[in-house]
Design an enzyme around this catalytic site. Structure first.
Site, mmCIF file in Angstrom:
data_model
loop_
_atom_site.group_PDB
_atom_site.id
_atom_site.type_symbol
_atom_site.label_atom_id
_atom_site.label_comp_id
_atom_site.label_asym_id
_atom_site.label_seq_id
_atom_site.Cartn_x
_atom_site.Cartn_y
_atom_site.Cartn_z
ATOM 1 C CG ASP A 14 -1.711 1.219 1.418
ATOM 2 O OD1 ASP A 14 -2.459 1.558 0.487
ATOM 3 O OD2 ASP A 14 -1.591 1.879 2.472
ATOM 4 C CG ASP A 16 -1.187 7.588 0.486
ATOM 5 O OD1 ASP A 16 -0.089 8.050 0.151
ATOM 6 O OD2 ASP A 16 -2.213 7.697 -0.216
#
Length: 183
Positions: A14, A16
């Site tokens: 991922d 952020d």
């Protein structure tokens, strides 16, 4: 001796809150700041010959808060700071759009694996919220949660595997503790 880790061909991340500090709806590349240790972990993964990728929900595009160009600019800055990734997947949709790409749906993981020429069972996905590990499970990949202060307690409880940080998450994967090898 073959280990379970030998079946691992890609580590997907991922963006952020996992690789870079989370700046909500960030369209400004100058605000990108890697999380401590992210570059070291990525260099280790790449040094082992494993593919890397980034999968990110970016609903700000659908909401009109970001443009695709701004997201592309932020992603380019992530690559400048953390090195090249083999694959990027971005979901521009809102939660209610019913797409198959928005995590926790498995679409981005499946697409990334297709593009890498591997089966999802040969990939791991590391993220900071419950929808990340849910997407991994839905795709048939190994999921590891690396909680942040924003991660809800129930997400941590529900996650099948939890690591204190990126380094520990990758260490668990490389030790073969999470991936199932051939019987």
């Amino acid at each position: 001796m073959a280990t379970a880790a030998s079946t691992l061909k890609a580590v997907l991340f991922d963006r952020d809150g996992t690789l870079v500090f989370d700046v909500p709806y960030n369209g400004n590349a100058e605000l990108v700041r890697p999380l401590p240790g992210a570059r070291k972990v990525l260099d280790e993964v790449r040094g082992l010959g494993l593919a890397t990728g980034v999968l990110s929900n970016q609903s700000g595009i659908a909401r009109g808060l970001l443009t695709q160009e701004e997201v592309d600019s932020v992603n380019a800055r992530v690559e400048d700071l953390l090195g090249p990734f083999d694959v990027w997947e971005v979901c521009p949709h809102e939660a209610g759009d019913g797409c198959r790409c928005r995590k926790p749906a498995p679409g981005m993981i499946q697409s990334a694996c297709r593009r890498l020429g591997i089966d999802p069972s040969e990939a791991a996905f590391i993220g900071d919220i419950g929808s990340d590990v849910e997407a991994a499970a839905a795709a048939g990949a190994c999921g590891v949660l690396v909680p942040t202060p924003q991660t809800r307690p129930e997400e941590v409880t529900a996650a099948p595997e939890v690591a204190a940080d990126l380094e520990q998450a990758v260490s668990l994967l490389l030790q073969g503790m999470l991936l199932r090898g051939p019987a």
